[in-house]
Write an enzyme that holds these catalytic residues in place. Structure first.
Site, PDB file in Angstrom:
ATOM      1  N   VAL A   1      -4.459 -19.132  -1.735  1.00  0.00           N
ATOM      2  CA  VAL A   1      -3.936 -17.842  -2.185  1.00  0.00           C
ATOM      3  C   VAL A   1      -2.739 -17.444  -1.327  1.00  0.00           C
ATOM      4  O   VAL A   1      -2.775 -17.550  -0.101  1.00  0.00           O
ATOM      5  CB  VAL A   1      -5.025 -16.745  -2.096  1.00  0.00           C
ATOM      6  CG1 VAL A   1      -4.467 -15.377  -2.451  1.00  0.00           C
ATOM      7  CG2 VAL A   1      -6.197 -17.104  -3.003  1.00  0.00           C
ATOM      8  N   CYS A   2      -1.694 -16.964  -2.001  1.00  0.00           N
ATOM      9  CA  CYS A   2      -0.485 -16.532  -1.308  1.00  0.00           C
ATOM     10  C   CYS A   2      -0.222 -15.067  -1.645  1.00  0.00           C
ATOM     11  O   CYS A   2       0.346 -14.757  -2.688  1.00  0.00           O
ATOM     12  CB  CYS A   2       0.696 -17.401  -1.728  1.00  0.00           C
ATOM     13  SG  CYS A   2       2.245 -16.933  -0.928  1.00  0.00           S
ATOM     14  N   ILE A   3      -0.706 -14.182  -0.776  1.00  0.00           N
ATOM     15  CA  ILE A   3      -0.374 -12.763  -0.879  1.00  0.00           C
ATOM     16  C   ILE A   3       0.040 -12.291   0.515  1.00  0.00           C
ATOM     17  O   ILE A   3      -0.375 -12.860   1.525  1.00  0.00           O
ATOM     18  CB  ILE A   3      -1.529 -11.904  -1.446  1.00  0.00           C
ATOM     19  CG1 ILE A   3      -2.813 -12.088  -0.651  1.00  0.00           C
ATOM     20  CG2 ILE A   3      -1.732 -12.175  -2.925  1.00  0.00           C
ATOM     21  CD1 ILE A   3      -3.963 -11.182  -1.087  1.00  0.00           C
TER      22      ILE A   3
END
Length: 170
Positions: free
Chosen positions: A92-94
């Site tokens: 996940v890329c946040i």
């Protein structure tokens, strides 16, 4: 002295796990991958209502560093996930999962990045929000972002297949 941050981290994670067990949060469940390791959590995120992911049950592993909460965990979906902000390997890329401080690439403000006040609950709620509102401006999965922008019908079909597959895995 190096062992102290790990023990502080493990105490904090034990407290967060206890709190989640006593007061479950709508939209996800969490537990340990193995009882002996407080630093590896299984998380199941329920696809948010009124989104393309609605009805899905998406599994992820949250891995905490020994210096948590000074640095963020990594979150990797183990279920198939087609989303602009999820790398093809499931990571996940946040913003809140990026290390604290200034962004070396200049895309994010320091205030958008990791902050030690975040908890497992706030992280997972941010991921649920990400599922509701993909950010295609700085994608982790360029193909998914391109499809989200240019071929929404195909994007919806792929997500629908992932939702059905996640339901069959129950």
């Amino acid at each position: 002295m190096a062992a102290q941050p790990a023990s502080q981290a493990s105490l904090l994670l034990q407290k967060q796990l206890r709190d989640l067990c006593k007061h479950p949060v709508d939209g996800f469940s969490a537990g340990l991958v193995v009882e002996e390791n407080i630093f590896e959590w299984n998380v199941t995120i329920i696809g948010p209502p009124d989104t393309l992911y609605e009805g899905g049950f998406f599994n992820a592993v949250m891995s905490f560093p020994e210096d948590y909460p000074n640095n963020p965990p990594t979150v990797r979906f183990t279920s198939e996930m087609w989303h602009p902000n999820v790398y093809p390997d499931g990571k996940v890329c946040i913003s809140i999962l990026h290390p604290p401080g200034d962004d070396p690439n200049g895309y994010e403000l320091a205030t958008e990045r990791w902050n030690p006040v975040h908890t497992v609950e706030s992280i997972v709620l941010s991921i649920i929000s990400m599922l509701s509102s993909p950010n295609d401006e700085s994608p982790a999965n360029v193909e998914a972002a391109k499809e989200w922008r240019d071929n929404r019908d195909e994007f919806k079909k792929k997500v629908g297949r992932n939702v059905r597959k996640s339901q069959e895995m129950l």
